[in-house]
Write a protein that holds these residues in place. Sequence first.
Motif, PDB file in Angstrom:
ATOM      1  N   GLU A 223      49.868 -74.539  28.591  1.00 34.41           N
ATOM      2  CA  GLU A 223      50.879 -73.559  28.568  1.00 34.41           C
ATOM      3  C   GLU A 223      51.600 -74.026  27.245  1.00 34.41           C
ATOM      4  O   GLU A 223      51.749 -75.829  26.811  1.00 34.41           O
ATOM      5  N   LEU A 224      52.003 -73.849  26.532  1.00 30.96           N
ATOM      6  CA  LEU A 224      52.550 -74.405  25.137  1.00 30.96           C
ATOM      7  C   LEU A 224      54.287 -73.845  25.735  1.00 30.96           C
ATOM      8  O   LEU A 224      54.681 -72.701  25.988  1.00 30.96           O
ATOM      9  N   LYS A 225      55.446 -75.219  25.232  1.00 29.99           N
ATOM     10  CA  LYS A 225      56.359 -74.645  25.068  1.00 29.99           C
ATOM     11  C   LYS A 225      57.702 -74.894  23.788  1.00 29.99           C
ATOM     12  O   LYS A 225      57.003 -76.034  23.592  1.00 29.99           O
ATOM     13  N   GLU A 226      57.396 -74.100  22.938  1.00 27.40           N
ATOM     14  CA  GLU A 226      58.824 -74.406  22.160  1.00 27.40           C
ATOM     15  C   GLU A 226      60.219 -74.683  22.611  1.00 27.40           C
ATOM     16  O   GLU A 226      60.811 -74.110  23.798  1.00 27.40           O
ATOM     17  N   ARG A 227      60.733 -76.868  22.137  1.00 27.59           N
ATOM     18  CA  ARG A 227      62.180 -77.047  23.139  1.00 27.59           C
ATOM     19  C   ARG A 227      63.016 -75.853  22.437  1.00 27.59           C
ATOM     20  O   ARG A 227      63.637 -76.255  23.240  1.00 27.59           O
ATOM     21  N   ALA A 228      62.829 -76.358  20.806  1.00 22.76           N
ATOM     22  CA  ALA A 228      64.678 -75.286  20.761  1.00 22.76           C
ATOM     23  C   ALA A 228      64.712 -73.509  21.241  1.00 22.76           C
ATOM     24  O   ALA A 228      65.896 -73.886  21.630  1.00 22.76           O
TER      25      ALA A 228
ATOM     26  N   SER B 165      41.527 -72.816  21.955  1.00 20.75           N
ATOM     27  CA  SER B 165      41.845 -72.442  20.370  1.00 20.75           C
ATOM     28  C   SER B 165      43.223 -72.879  20.699  1.00 20.75           C
ATOM     29  O   SER B 165      43.700 -73.138  19.929  1.00 20.75           O
ATOM     30  N   ALA B 166      43.368 -73.798  22.111  1.00 22.77           N
ATOM     31  CA  ALA B 166      44.616 -74.906  21.701  1.00 22.77           C
ATOM     32  C   ALA B 166      44.933 -75.856  20.679  1.00 22.77           C
ATOM     33  O   ALA B 166      46.159 -75.106  20.180  1.00 22.77           O
ATOM     34  N   VAL B 167      44.221 -76.076  19.774  1.00 25.43           N
ATOM     35  CA  VAL B 167      44.114 -77.481  19.038  1.00 25.43           C
ATOM     36  C   VAL B 167      44.807 -76.509  17.967  1.00 25.43           C
ATOM     37  O   VAL B 167      45.962 -77.242  17.479  1.00 25.43           O
ATOM     38  N   ASP B 168      43.618 -75.307  17.406  1.00 28.15           N
ATOM     39  CA  ASP B 168      44.550 -74.531  16.607  1.00 28.15           C
ATOM     40  C   ASP B 168      46.066 -73.859  16.949  1.00 28.15           C
ATOM     41  O   ASP B 168      46.595 -74.070  15.192  1.00 28.15           O
TER      42      ASP B 168
ATOM     43  N   THR C  27      51.242 -68.896  27.285  1.00 30.46           N
ATOM     44  CA  THR C  27      49.877 -69.469  27.171  1.00 30.46           C
ATOM     45  C   THR C  27      48.715 -69.236  25.986  1.00 30.46           C
ATOM     46  O   THR C  27      48.608 -68.457  25.295  1.00 30.46           O
ATOM     47  N   VAL C  28      47.859 -70.343  25.692  1.00 28.15           N
ATOM     48  CA  VAL C  28      46.307 -70.021  25.124  1.00 28.15           C
ATOM     49  C   VAL C  28      44.972 -70.436  25.693  1.00 28.15           C
ATOM     50  O   VAL C  28      45.600 -71.290  26.542  1.00 28.15           O
TER      51      VAL C  28
END
Length: 565
Positions: free
Chosen positions: A538-543, A554-557, A549-550
């Motif tokens: 999971e990716l979460k943008e703090r702002a 492909s997470a690194v990209d 999810t990715v």
Amino acid sequence: MRISKGFFPTVKEVPADAVIPSHQLMIRAGLMRQLGAGIFSFLPLGYAVMKKVMQIIREEMDAIGGQEFHLPALNPIEIWEETGRVKAFGDILFHIKNRALVLAPTHEEIITHIARNQIRSYKDLPQLWYQIQTKFRNEPRPKSGVLRGRQFTMKDSYSMDSSPEGLDASYNFHAEAYKRIYSRCGLNFFIVGASSGAMGGSGSQEFMIESDAGEDTVALCDHCHYAANLEVATSKMPSAVRLNGEKPLEEIHTPNIKTIDQLAKFLKIETNKCAKSLVYISGDTPVLIFMMGNDQLNETKLQAVLGADVRPAQPEELLALTGADAGSIGPIGLKAKFKIIADKRLEGANGMCSGANKNDYHIGNIDFNRDVKAEGYFDLRTVEDGESCPSCSSPLRIVKGIEIGHIFKLGTKYSIALGANFLDESGKEQPIIMGSYGIGVERIVACHIEQHHDANGIIWSKSIAPYDVHLICVNPDSEDIVKTSEELYNSLQSKGLAILFDDRTSVSAGFKFKDADLLGMPLQVVVGERNMKNQEVELKERATGKRWTVKVQSAVDAVNQFVKN
RNA sequence: CGGGGCGUGGCUCAGCCCGGUUAGAGCGCUUGGUUCGGGACCAAGAGGUCGGGAGUUCGAAUCUCCCCGCCCCGACCA
């Protein structure tokens, strides 16, 4: 950096001594610790942010031709005597007890000293010298964390030119560089014209952010971006309307009427038909000042008009000079001789009511042309919230501001005092024309937090975040999750990204999430069971709090793309 | 510098007014165990010259005086 190996002392409780959000969060997120009043130690995370900010400043200073110096903080007191600033700074200047040295609060003297010995010819000019260093000031009252400290980091630059036009150019280069610096640091700022005060010189501007924690008060126009320190701000205000017909002065009994509001109500007239009288002492001269209605006198403007220090008269002085107490003073029948001036709104006013210089009496039908021997009409009033912008007539807002930078056209004050001269094209010796330009580094950090935080913590802009990514290994007991997060940690780092890796085995998942929000990296990468079932992280943008999810592969990209955008 | 507040384990605080067991709580820390997607749980521990000094008292974290430090408001702020 692995959190398990690093020093990241976060604290859950709000520190008792911290009042404003940036101070609280800088302690809670482990950016710094306090050593004494106005003295702070920067810990690795806080220093990482400082370094980012300083690097941005460096790049922009270098881009306008700046050359970085490293100057001594210990200065011989003699050189400060030469410019008269030992006296000018007074108690603010730190003195060394066992040597004739002072701790430098700024570096005009030292820069000018170098120039005096090395700059010979107009061909050596212009020069733009800067430094990013610790400055020391014995502030009488440090406050608000790092916003007003006794020791702080400042970028100071100094321009040296052979002509006023050259100074203008150097000054404008700085103004543009400063805008780029603050924008790159993610600050929402504005620029106000300022008085150059004891620095000397001709022109200056302050760069500020709006904040209740600020120490300056500013009038702002959101429409045309007019901005001025309240000390000098103006607004469009209607002047007095002149009534037809000549009416004789009229004494009116006004028992216990002291204020303009009471007077207007008692006489059933507009407050604008009342003239408020104020008595100030300027040097030894008593000055009688008239303001329209409830307009507030602006002492800075008054001082500028009178050209000397001013103070309000004491109650005993009022009685002796006018024969009445405050609230009953006016232009007619004064006991003593006054210098009389008035706010320009009152120019030509008639039908005005003011004190009779006799307690409990006022005088009506005062005609400023006929009855008041004013030496002049000046803008003396303090702008109030909602008044019309002087340039576009939109309503002004009165707000508090924090100064984050100040640029000055110094002129020749220091070059003359220290004899820093050059030979011009005709072989004539001339003093170097200087400018001075400061930026408070800690203030940028604190102001960024003031502008970018929420209930959970800091929200760093990508440009100054100490790490690009906060990587969280949620379940340290799961072999699969540990392996995936370790691999991500390595491959993200090999892409050149700065990763803070929460690999702790001893704290719960919730604890890690809370810490991640508190520390405020722009992107969080969460490796946990919930998504690993599908080979996803999971990716979460703090702002924004946005999550998505990715696939693991492909997470690194995906992360790289987020960081680079 | 004027006014106000505070100082008790690492942190946040209670106790002080009205002196009297061994100075407490929560969090954190150590050890063991159970947990593991939003600041977990159980058990056992460690940790205090109650900011410093002087005084009053049989007895002071508690009362008195002096000093130090920190925070807030004001003054000041090139």
